[in-house]
Design a protein around this motif. Structure first.
Motif, PDB file in Angstrom:
ATOM      1  N   LYS A 138      -3.242  -4.347  -7.009  1.00  0.00           N
ATOM      2  CA  LYS A 138      -3.550  -5.490  -6.147  1.00  0.00           C
ATOM      3  C   LYS A 138      -2.772  -5.401  -4.845  1.00  0.00           C
ATOM      4  N   VAL A 139      -1.503  -5.042  -4.943  1.00  0.00           N
ATOM      5  CA  VAL A 139      -0.700  -4.856  -3.734  1.00  0.00           C
ATOM      6  C   VAL A 139      -1.264  -3.709  -2.903  1.00  0.00           C
ATOM      7  N   LEU A 140      -1.681  -2.640  -3.578  1.00  0.00           N
ATOM      8  CA  LEU A 140      -2.229  -1.481  -2.882  1.00  0.00           C
ATOM      9  C   LEU A 140      -3.504  -1.856  -2.116  1.00  0.00           C
ATOM     10  N   ILE A 141      -4.342  -2.701  -2.715  1.00  0.00           N
ATOM     11  CA  ILE A 141      -5.559  -3.154  -2.025  1.00  0.00           C
ATOM     12  C   ILE A 141      -5.204  -3.829  -0.703  1.00  0.00           C
ATOM     13  N   GLU A 142      -4.304  -4.792  -0.767  1.00  0.00           N
ATOM     14  CA  GLU A 142      -3.963  -5.555   0.442  1.00  0.00           C
ATOM     15  C   GLU A 142      -3.269  -4.667   1.468  1.00  0.00           C
ATOM     16  N   CYS A 143      -2.444  -3.756   0.987  1.00  0.00           N
ATOM     17  CA  CYS A 143      -1.755  -2.828   1.878  1.00  0.00           C
ATOM     18  C   CYS A 143      -2.766  -1.944   2.608  1.00  0.00           C
ATOM     19  N   CYS A 144      -3.735  -1.393   1.859  1.00  0.00           N
ATOM     20  CA  CYS A 144      -4.751  -0.528   2.477  1.00  0.00           C
ATOM     21  C   CYS A 144      -5.586  -1.296   3.495  1.00  0.00           C
ATOM     22  N   LEU A 145      -5.969  -2.517   3.157  1.00  0.00           N
ATOM     23  CA  LEU A 145      -6.787  -3.302   4.080  1.00  0.00           C
ATOM     24  C   LEU A 145      -6.041  -3.578   5.380  1.00  0.00           C
ATOM     25  N   GLU A 146      -4.722  -3.770   5.296  1.00  0.00           N
ATOM     26  CA  GLU A 146      -3.952  -3.957   6.525  1.00  0.00           C
ATOM     27  C   GLU A 146      -3.863  -2.653   7.312  1.00  0.00           C
ATOM     28  N   LEU A 147      -3.742  -1.526   6.606  1.00  0.00           N
ATOM     29  CA  LEU A 147      -3.754  -0.228   7.290  1.00  0.00           C
ATOM     30  C   LEU A 147      -5.060  -0.030   8.054  1.00  0.00           C
TER      31      LEU A 147
END
Length: 762
Positions: free
Chosen positions: A269-278
């Protein structure tokens, strides 16, 4: 350097050592390679491979990753695509997932894959990481995941091992998907003894993005940095692609449990949000999720898809287990990891986003112009390969295949059992059967409405998700397959699977647009299984061409057999459709008193391969006939009727026939109906039993407001499509009243329908 680290350094198999020791034995067979494949690797390299190179080739040349037995047939999906079919296709086969234009600058990416073998070995983690893996495919396209689905197939419902698998797999899907905050909007649950040793756990995910946000998996731009981020690399999942997913189960072989990945949904879940910000900050040039084959896949595919090469220092990989060898690090399929390519000027911005989300990362190397993938371990070269030979130019097999010798006998054995004298009891028996019973016990463990954009979900015919809150733009998705039909005729079985999914999407009111598939079969080394596969692909490609919907991507899962017993050929087909406004979606149950109930289509005596035949232990004959031109006409009627407000409920007819549809439509909102069969039987020259249990295709039941009957009938007449008024919604009579045959109270029907799974699984 510690003594352990120094010992490991001097025991590493380098390229220089490989050149100096050409006769050294390597465990190629234990890694799933054949002797001829091992020799070919040596020919490509001009020397024996290093241990790390052998690890890379073994996973990337596996059946699961390279499609070496299936790609000669899969090319039909591209060869048979017309220009008209490409109209809405933004990204097709070859990327992590297909992307479809749905209008207003919005796009949807979706894909279905298998996690069959891991789920049999370790049901909870196998199913959970199947969800995690398909979601990362969606992330890697630049999209926000918005929903998942899970087509499932288990063995006999009363077999002692089925409970272990059902409990573990359902809990794994729910535990991972619910923790991610993704609604589970549909799927299938099928029980059949043929899947006893090989349950099928397929997972679909769908994501939304703007056109400009599409990301592709390639490493371009000399000097750009390569970074691995997310969870640390551990010993779980080593050899999952080559050893676990690319061969049949055999009781004589050691446990495959270490090859099953272990998931952490909260890290994802953290990875999803991190990628979307990238993506929003535009700080990555290319991105690849790490699933099957791990770092081997990510590095070789990124480099192969790019315009140069790549240099990587493997000792920079952050590890959970410091004892891993370089080969194990390259093969590990630890979850929740991504690899990206970042320009030097965006390094600081990238690191700031990582720090903000507390995601660990390690800079592994850079993009080069050498055309080679060079991987070092503490300064020593352990991999020096052309990345295309690893990722794309692996072996291609034209496996021998032939029509099974037993098929003529099976097809000649048509279903001819004595008809039941008590139709009421027969309907109750059907609706309580393992495949037709309520799946609430399963689906109630999944969150269907998290995020607030779910417009329809099971038990409706298709899952529907809103994409744009302002306009109501949205999509519908359905997955379908009938292994019995495909066993009787794999060509027609594939076409029937597509037709049902296509019809389900149209029944909800969405215009069918694109296809993803997961093709589940036994061993490709069996010529009869290979014939089933070849016929399935041919049938699906032909049907997609006729319906005008392209295959955007998918998955092939082979070796689904144990002790020489293969599963039925099971081509799971997912169809995606688009709504201008999901407010106009059509549910599968009627609610309003006095509405007219119409049956679209013609009913024939088609019970071969049916649920009724299955209930009585028969599998023979030929599957129902299919007319794809009629299916297109039916879909157009359903979509237009929904869009123009002519129908308030709709349900397609497939497994279980009219008996199942009338029961499910009445139970959907607990509203009864009065049904007459006499005119239908007279028109189609059938008896009441056939009218209720036939599985003829190209049919649907709709509930039409009285004020819309004229318009509805005019639409069907204009398209020359048969329709017949067979009943009326009756809110005062809480029963399914088949006049002249039986009256079945909904309480009794509901008790039979809902009691089966709790009775078996608690």
């Amino acid at each position: 350097m510690t003594a352990e680290a120094m010992s490991r350094k001097f025991n590493i198999d380098t390229v220089a050592n490989a050149e100096a020791t050409p006769g050294q034995d390597l465990p190629w067979a234990a890694l799933g390679l054949t002797e001829s494949e091992y020799r070919r690797i040596g020919e490509i390299l001009g020397r024996r491979p290093t241990g790390a190179e052998l690890a890379m080739y073994s996973v990337m040349w596996s059946e699961h990753c390279s499609y070496k037995s299936s790609k000669v047939h899969l090319r039909q999906f591209g060869d048979k695509v017309t220009d008209a079919m490409k109209e809405h296709l933004l990204v097709g086969i070859g990327e992590n997932a297909g992307v479809v234009d749905i209008g207003d600058g919005w796009a949807v990416t979706f894909k279905v894959e298998s996690h069959n073998h891991p789920s049999f070995v370790e049901p909870y983690q196998g199913a959970a990481t199947g969800v995690g893996g398909i979601v990362r495919d969606i992330i890697s396209m630049g999209a926000r995941p918005v929903a998942v689905m899970d087509p499932l197939r288990f063995g006999a419902i009363d077999h002692p091992d089925t409970a272990r698998l059902v409990h573990g797999i359902v809990a794994g899907i729910g535990g991972y998907g619910n923790s991610l905050g993704l609604p589970n909007i549909g799927g299938e649950v099928v029980f059949d003894a043929v899947y006893q040793g090989n349950p099928l756990v397929n997972a679909l995910a769908v994501g939304v993005l703007r056109h400009e946000d599409i990301r592709l998996a390639n490493a371009s731009g000399t000097g750009n940095r390569v970074v691995l981020f997310g969870a640390r690399t551990g010993g779980d999942g080593i050899g999952g692609a080559s050893v676990l997913a690319s061969e049949s189960f055999d009781s004589s072989k050691p446990s495959k449990r270490p090859a099953v990945q272990v998931g952490d949904p909260f890290a994802e879940k953290v990875l999803i949000e991190c990628c979307l910000e990238l993506f929003k900050a535009s700080v990555v040039e290319g991105i690849q999720d790490l699933g099957a084959a791990g770092i081997s896949c990510a590095t070789s595919e990124l480099a192969s898809n790019g315009d140069g090469g790549m240099h990587v220092e493997l000792t920079n990989v952050l590890l959970r287990d410091p004892s891993l060898t370089p080969g194990e690090i390259l093969m590990s399929e630890s979850q929740e990891r991504m690899m990206a390519v970042v320009t030097p000027e965006n390094v600081t911005a990238f690191e700031a986003i990582m720090d903000r989300w507390a995601v660990e990362y390690s800079w592994l190397g850079e993009v080069t112009d050498t055309g080679r993938l060079i991987i070092e371990w503490d300064g020593e070269t352990i991999v020096d390969v052309d990345p295309r030979t690893v990722a794309h130019d692996g072996p291609v097999y034209e496996r021998p295949y032939h029509r099974p010798s037993w098929l003529d006998r099976v097809q000649a054995d048509a279903f001819d059992a004595e008809q039941p004298t008590d139709l009421r009891a027969a309907v109750l028996e059907l609706m309580a059967s393992p495949n037709m019973c309520s799946k609430d016990w399963v689906t109630d463990q999944f969150d269907r409405y998290v995020q607030g954009n779910t417009a329809l979900a099971m038990p409706d015919d298709a899952g529907v998700v809103r994409v744009d809150e302002e306009t109501g733009l949205g999509v519908a998705i359905s997955t379908d397959a009938n292994g019995r039909y495909s066993y009787l005729d794999p060509y027609e079985g594939a076409r029937l699977a597509l037709a049902e999914a296509y019809r389900n999407v149209a029944t909800s009111g969405a215009e069918p647009l694109a296809v993803s598939d997961c093709l589940n079969f036994g061993s490709p080394e069996d010529p009869e299984v290979m014939w089933q596969f070849a016929e399935t692909v041919r049938g699906l490609a032909d049907a997609c061409q006729e319906l005008g919907v392209p295959v955007t991507g998918g998955n092939v899962s082979l070796y689904n057999q144990t002790g020489g017993v293969a599963v039925h050929p099971t081509p799971v087909v997912g169809v995606l459709g688009v709504f201008d406004d999901v407010a106009r979606r059509t549910p599968s149950g009627w609610r309003e008193d006095g509405q007219a109930i119409y049956l679209l289509g013609t009913t024939k005596d088609e019970l071969d391969g049916s649920e009724w035949a299955n209930l009585h232990g028969h599998l023979g004959g030929r599957p129902p006939a299919l007319d794809l031109a009629a299916e297109k006409t039916l879909a157009a009627i359903l979509v237009n009727c929904s869009r123009d407000g002519m129908i308030d409920a709709a349900h397609d007819l497939s497994e279980g026939g009219l008996a199942a549809v009338l029961s499910e439509m009445a139970l959907r909102f607990g509203v009864g109906a009065r049904i007459g069969l006499d005119e239908l039987c007279e028109r189609d020259r059938i008896d009441a039993f056939t009218a209720l249990f036939s599985e003829s295709q190209g049919r649907a039941v709709v509930a039409v407001p009285r004020s819309e009957e004229v318009r509805y009938n005019d639409m069907c007449t204009a398209r020359n499509y048969p329709t017949l008024r067979i009943g009326v919604v009756d809110t005062e009579n809480e029963a399914l009243d088949l006049q002249g045959y039986f009256n079945l109270p909904l309480d009794q029907l509901r008790e039979a329908h809902q009691g089966t799974l709790p009775r078996h699984f608690g």
